[in-house]
Scaffold this motif. Structure first.
Motif, PDB file in Angstrom:
ATOM      1  N   LEU A 156     -31.144  48.074  24.146  1.00 42.30           N
ATOM      2  CA  LEU A 156     -30.299  49.224  23.788  1.00 42.30           C
ATOM      3  C   LEU A 156     -29.266  49.505  24.875  1.00 42.30           C
ATOM      4  O   LEU A 156     -28.124  49.870  24.579  1.00 42.30           O
ATOM      5  N   LYS A 157     -29.641  49.313  26.129  1.00 39.65           N
ATOM      6  CA  LYS A 157     -28.681  49.486  27.222  1.00 39.65           C
ATOM      7  C   LYS A 157     -27.605  48.398  27.182  1.00 39.65           C
ATOM      8  O   LYS A 157     -26.421  48.669  27.437  1.00 39.65           O
ATOM      9  N   LEU A 158     -27.998  47.175  26.876  1.00 44.48           N
ATOM     10  CA  LEU A 158     -27.017  46.098  26.749  1.00 44.48           C
ATOM     11  C   LEU A 158     -26.001  46.414  25.660  1.00 44.48           C
ATOM     12  O   LEU A 158     -24.795  46.210  25.833  1.00 44.48           O
ATOM     13  N   ILE A 159     -26.510  46.892  24.525  1.00 46.43           N
ATOM     14  CA  ILE A 159     -25.631  47.213  23.399  1.00 46.43           C
ATOM     15  C   ILE A 159     -24.658  48.326  23.785  1.00 46.43           C
ATOM     16  O   ILE A 159     -23.471  48.286  23.428  1.00 46.43           O
ATOM     17  N   ASP A 160     -25.143  49.312  24.525  1.00 46.01           N
ATOM     18  CA  ASP A 160     -24.293  50.434  24.961  1.00 46.01           C
ATOM     19  C   ASP A 160     -23.454  50.107  26.187  1.00 46.01           C
ATOM     20  O   ASP A 160     -22.707  50.960  26.674  1.00 46.01           O
ATOM     21  N   LYS A 161     -23.622  48.878  26.706  1.00 42.52           N
ATOM     22  CA  LYS A 161     -22.929  48.464  27.936  1.00 42.52           C
ATOM     23  C   LYS A 161     -23.249  49.396  29.109  1.00 42.52           C
ATOM     24  O   LYS A 161     -22.405  49.667  29.977  1.00 42.52           O
ATOM     25  N   ALA A 162     -24.483  49.878  29.108  1.00 42.05           N
ATOM     26  CA  ALA A 162     -24.962  50.736  30.206  1.00 42.05           C
ATOM     27  C   ALA A 162     -25.530  49.854  31.314  1.00 42.05           C
ATOM     28  O   ALA A 162     -26.004  48.737  31.053  1.00 42.05           O
ATOM     29  N   PRO A 163     -25.503  50.313  32.566  1.00 43.42           N
ATOM     30  CA  PRO A 163     -26.046  49.498  33.661  1.00 43.42           C
ATOM     31  C   PRO A 163     -27.552  49.314  33.533  1.00 43.42           C
ATOM     32  O   PRO A 163     -28.273  50.230  33.116  1.00 43.42           O
ATOM     33  N   LEU A 164     -28.018  48.125  33.885  1.00 45.94           N
ATOM     34  CA  LEU A 164     -29.444  47.815  33.868  1.00 45.94           C
ATOM     35  C   LEU A 164     -29.965  47.781  35.297  1.00 45.94           C
ATOM     36  O   LEU A 164     -29.369  47.143  36.167  1.00 45.94           O
ATOM     37  N   GLU A 165     -31.099  48.463  35.527  1.00 45.21           N
ATOM     38  CA  GLU A 165     -31.713  48.402  36.849  1.00 45.21           C
ATOM     39  C   GLU A 165     -32.201  46.987  37.145  1.00 45.21           C
ATOM     40  O   GLU A 165     -32.096  46.501  38.272  1.00 45.21           O
ATOM     41  N   GLU A 166     -32.770  46.348  36.127  1.00 50.65           N
ATOM     42  CA  GLU A 166     -33.252  44.961  36.253  1.00 50.65           C
ATOM     43  C   GLU A 166     -32.872  44.201  34.992  1.00 50.65           C
ATOM     44  O   GLU A 166     -33.157  44.646  33.896  1.00 50.65           O
ATOM     45  N   ARG A 167     -32.245  43.061  35.155  1.00 48.50           N
ATOM     46  CA  ARG A 167     -31.939  42.209  34.005  1.00 48.50           C
ATOM     47  C   ARG A 167     -33.118  41.300  33.663  1.00 48.50           C
ATOM     48  O   ARG A 167     -33.220  40.823  32.536  1.00 48.50           O
ATOM     49  N   GLU A 202     -34.938  26.093  30.689  1.00 46.59           N
ATOM     50  CA  GLU A 202     -33.542  25.747  30.943  1.00 46.59           C
ATOM     51  C   GLU A 202     -32.914  26.830  31.816  1.00 46.59           C
ATOM     52  O   GLU A 202     -33.544  27.342  32.734  1.00 46.59           O
ATOM     53  N   ASN A 203     -31.679  27.189  31.519  1.00 46.52           N
ATOM     54  CA  ASN A 203     -30.947  28.173  32.313  1.00 46.52           C
ATOM     55  C   ASN A 203     -31.324  29.584  31.865  1.00 46.52           C
ATOM     56  O   ASN A 203     -30.900  30.036  30.798  1.00 46.52           O
ATOM     57  N   ASN A 204     -32.094  30.286  32.675  1.00 46.77           N
ATOM     58  CA  ASN A 204     -32.536  31.632  32.314  1.00 46.77           C
ATOM     59  C   ASN A 204     -31.521  32.684  32.768  1.00 46.77           C
ATOM     60  O   ASN A 204     -31.854  33.635  33.479  1.00 46.77           O
ATOM     61  N   ASP A 205     -30.285  32.525  32.296  1.00 50.40           N
ATOM     62  CA  ASP A 205     -29.223  33.448  32.685  1.00 50.40           C
ATOM     63  C   ASP A 205     -29.084  34.584  31.675  1.00 50.40           C
ATOM     64  O   ASP A 205     -27.984  35.009  31.343  1.00 50.40           O
ATOM     65  N   PHE A 206     -30.193  35.065  31.160  1.00 48.59           N
ATOM     66  CA  PHE A 206     -30.180  36.120  30.149  1.00 48.59           C
ATOM     67  C   PHE A 206     -31.222  37.172  30.514  1.00 48.59           C
ATOM     68  O   PHE A 206     -32.041  36.966  31.420  1.00 48.59           O
ATOM     69  N   CYS A 207     -31.197  38.283  29.817  1.00 55.29           N
ATOM     70  CA  CYS A 207     -32.151  39.368  30.084  1.00 55.29           C
ATOM     71  C   CYS A 207     -33.493  39.037  29.447  1.00 55.29           C
ATOM     72  O   CYS A 207     -33.550  38.648  28.278  1.00 55.29           O
TER      73      CYS A 207
END
Length: 339
Positions: free
Chosen positions: A309-320, A154-159
């Protein structure tokens, strides 16, 4: 003895609440005081309590992995064990707890909702994704951080972290075609799983690009482990015109198929070629060693956990989203087609 806030307060001549707020970078504490308190804390080797940090951040200090019952993920599964080891290493480095729960067949959504409402977890790792996955839809709706190992249809709009399973299986078919195999069978995991479907499509694509026909009688959809691989191989080898090569969707299925072939007196790699997928540690030490497709399971687990862990901390992700390009590992279980 561990260094406490009182120890720092005595050294700098401030109250414990002031020291606590200075360490928390509160704006009502002067920059000079904050700098002095933090300098002394470093000198004394102060390490803040994980519980205190989580209270300050309003976090649970834990992430969850719910093992889906339908996919028969077990700790004895070598690939899952390596994946989980990578997760454990990543969360331990950040002093985060990992909650692992065995899923139930009847209502997996209720199990996720129970954990979300308990506030004992800050996010989820989703494994064995399905082509249509209610777990991912639920986590989206709830706004809970999650990272999946695998995609959906389906819609792979997630990490997510995933492998290009279709490309990996196609490499196997290319290899067998180069050895003049023309009747190639396939043992598949359940096709409601995205990775199983992608690998099956890779098999079909591999046949097509090598101008080989797809024979429906040479396709078996089964479960995940050695027993299923042996049963599937028994069916295939009993055919009036059995295959000269068997491609299995994972290494455990391939090992079961090898056992069945050898029990019939066949020499694997000479009388019939058998290949796997995943490159679990055992494949290098069976006889003959198994031709397979390498996946870095521990690296996958670590990457998934670090992303969460980066998502939880709202830190930037190099690649989602990360898709690994697998590599073929040729060993003794594949050889030229007989005759």
């Amino acid at each position: 003895m561990p260094v406490t806030l009182k120890d720092i307060a005595r050294r700098v001549g401030k109250s414990v609440p002031t020291v606590s707020r200075a360490l928390g970078n509160h704006a009502d504490i002067s920059p000079e005081t904050r700098a002095e308190v933090q300098r002394v804390a470093r000198e004394l080797g102060y390490e803040p309590s994980a519980i205190a940090l989580n209270l300050r951040r309003r976090r649970a200090g834990a992430i969850s992995l719910i093992s889906p019952a339908h996919a028969q993920v077990r700790f004895s599964d070598p690939f899952f064990a390596e994946f989980l080891n990578g997760v454990v290493e990543a969360v331990a480095e950040q002093h985060i707890d990992l909650l692992v729960t065995a899923g139930a067949d009847e209502d997996v959504e209720a199990l996720y909702l129970k954990q979300i409402r308990s506030r004992r977890t800050d996010g989820f790792i989703v494994v064995r994704t399905q082509r249509t996955d209610s777990r991912i839809n639920l986590l989206r709706e709830q706004g809970v951080p999650f990272v999946a190992y695998g995609r959906t249809e389906e819609n792979n709009d997630f990490c997510f972290v995933d492998e290009d399973g279709a490309a990996g299986i196609a490499l196997v078919v290319d290899h067998l075609a180069s050895l003049n195999h023309r009747r190639i069978a396939y043992i598949s995991e359940p096709l409601f799983l995205t990775k199983a479907y992608h690998r099956m499509m890779g098999f079909r694509q591999g046949l097509e690009r090598n101008n080989l026909p797809f024979h429906p009688e040479l396709f078996v959809e089964t479960h995940f482990r050695q027993r299923s691989g042996r049963q599937a191989a028994a069916y295939l080898l009993d055919l009036p015109e059995p295959p000269t090569a068997i491609v299995a969707a994972n290494d455990l299925l391939a090992l079961g198929a090898m056992h069945e072939a050898q029990a019939r007196g066949l020499v694997v790699g000479r009388d019939v070629s058998i290949t796997g997928f995943d490159d679990i540690p055992l494949t290098e030490y069976v006889h003959p060693a198994l031709t397979t497709v390498h996946l870095p399971a521990q690296e996958f687990g670590r990457r998934v956990a670090q992303m969460l862990l980066k998502l939880i901390d709202k830190a930037p992700l190099e690649e989602r989203q990360f898709i690994y390009q697998p590599a073929l590992v040729v060993r003794g279980s594949s050889g030229p087609a007989p005759g």
